[in-house]
Motif scaffolding. Structure first.
Motif, PDB file in Angstrom:
ATOM      1  N   PHE A  67       0.829  -1.202   0.000  1.00 15.92           N
ATOM      2  CA  PHE A  67       0.000   0.000   0.000  1.00 15.92           C
ATOM      3  C   PHE A  67       0.869   1.260   0.000  1.00 15.92           C
ATOM      4  O   PHE A  67       0.594   2.220  -0.726  1.00 15.92           O
ATOM      5  CB  PHE A  67      -0.947  -0.002   1.202  1.00 15.92           C
ATOM      6  CG  PHE A  67      -2.225  -0.736   0.940  1.00 15.92           C
ATOM      7  CD1 PHE A  67      -3.409  -0.047   0.730  1.00 15.92           C
ATOM      8  CD2 PHE A  67      -2.248  -2.124   0.872  1.00 15.92           C
ATOM      9  CE1 PHE A  67      -4.594  -0.718   0.481  1.00 15.92           C
ATOM     10  CE2 PHE A  67      -3.424  -2.806   0.619  1.00 15.92           C
ATOM     11  CZ  PHE A  67      -4.604  -2.101   0.415  1.00 15.92           C
ATOM     12  N   MET A  68       1.916   1.260   0.806  1.00 11.55           N
ATOM     13  CA  MET A  68       2.801   2.409   0.880  1.00 11.55           C
ATOM     14  C   MET A  68       3.497   2.637  -0.467  1.00 11.55           C
ATOM     15  O   MET A  68       3.582   3.770  -0.950  1.00 11.55           O
ATOM     16  CB  MET A  68       3.846   2.208   1.985  1.00 11.55           C
ATOM     17  CG  MET A  68       4.770   3.387   2.162  1.00 11.55           C
ATOM     18  SD  MET A  68       5.905   3.205   3.566  1.00 11.55           S
ATOM     19  CE  MET A  68       6.736   1.682   3.166  1.00 11.55           C
ATOM     20  N   LEU A  69       3.967   1.571  -1.080  1.00  7.25           N
ATOM     21  CA  LEU A  69       4.637   1.661  -2.373  1.00  7.25           C
ATOM     22  C   LEU A  69       3.703   2.230  -3.439  1.00  7.25           C
ATOM     23  O   LEU A  69       4.096   3.091  -4.230  1.00  7.25           O
ATOM     24  CB  LEU A  69       5.146   0.280  -2.793  1.00  7.25           C
ATOM     25  CG  LEU A  69       5.905   0.188  -4.097  1.00  7.25           C
ATOM     26  CD1 LEU A  69       7.171   1.034  -4.042  1.00  7.25           C
ATOM     27  CD2 LEU A  69       6.255  -1.270  -4.385  1.00  7.25           C
ATOM     28  N   ALA A  70       2.461   1.776  -3.431  1.00  8.47           N
ATOM     29  CA  ALA A  70       1.480   2.301  -4.388  1.00  8.47           C
ATOM     30  C   ALA A  70       1.289   3.801  -4.189  1.00  8.47           C
ATOM     31  O   ALA A  70       1.345   4.580  -5.143  1.00  8.47           O
ATOM     32  CB  ALA A  70       0.160   1.561  -4.239  1.00  8.47           C
ATOM     33  N   ARG A  71       1.077   4.207  -2.958  1.00  7.28           N
ATOM     34  CA  ARG A  71       0.834   5.635  -2.669  1.00  7.28           C
ATOM     35  C   ARG A  71       2.037   6.502  -3.015  1.00  7.28           C
ATOM     36  O   ARG A  71       1.890   7.623  -3.495  1.00  7.28           O
ATOM     37  CB  ARG A  71       0.446   5.815  -1.212  1.00  7.28           C
ATOM     38  CG  ARG A  71      -0.933   5.282  -0.909  1.00  7.28           C
ATOM     39  CD  ARG A  71      -1.345   5.538   0.532  1.00  7.28           C
ATOM     40  NE  ARG A  71      -2.602   4.891   0.818  1.00  7.28           N
ATOM     41  CZ  ARG A  71      -2.759   3.888   1.677  1.00  7.28           C
ATOM     42  NH1 ARG A  71      -1.725   3.423   2.369  1.00  7.28           N
ATOM     43  NH2 ARG A  71      -3.945   3.360   1.870  1.00  7.28           N
TER      44      ARG A  71
END
Length: 81
Positions: A67-71
């Motif tokens: 999720f962090m990588l996507a954001r």
């Protein structure tokens, strides 16, 4: 209201400004290629990040990391199963 307002142009701009979706789904390590399994460090599950068309973007150890990588890449992550 301005009679010359270009609604089609507005829709195109609005659509391009919309966040792009990225799907996060759990992947069983045993279903991955042997070379990836060898680097899984004993984990049973990894998390795949895919674009809206289903193309793989990344494979990471933790769901939160996906999720962090996507954001960080201006994507809007959602769960996929």
């Amino acid at each position: 209201m301005d009679r010359n307002y270009d609604f089609e142009k507005h829709r195109a701009v609005a659509k391009s400004d919309a966040p792009k979706i990225a799907y996060v789904r759990p992947v069983k390590v045993c279903d991955l290629p042997q070379d990836v399994q060898a680097r899984a460090q004993g984990r049973q599950t990894l998390y795949a990040l895919h674009d809206a068309d289903g193309a793989p973007l990344a494979l990471v150890a933790e769901r939160d990391m996906a999720f962090m990588l996507a954001r960080q890449n201006d994507l809007a992550p959602v769960n996929a199963h």
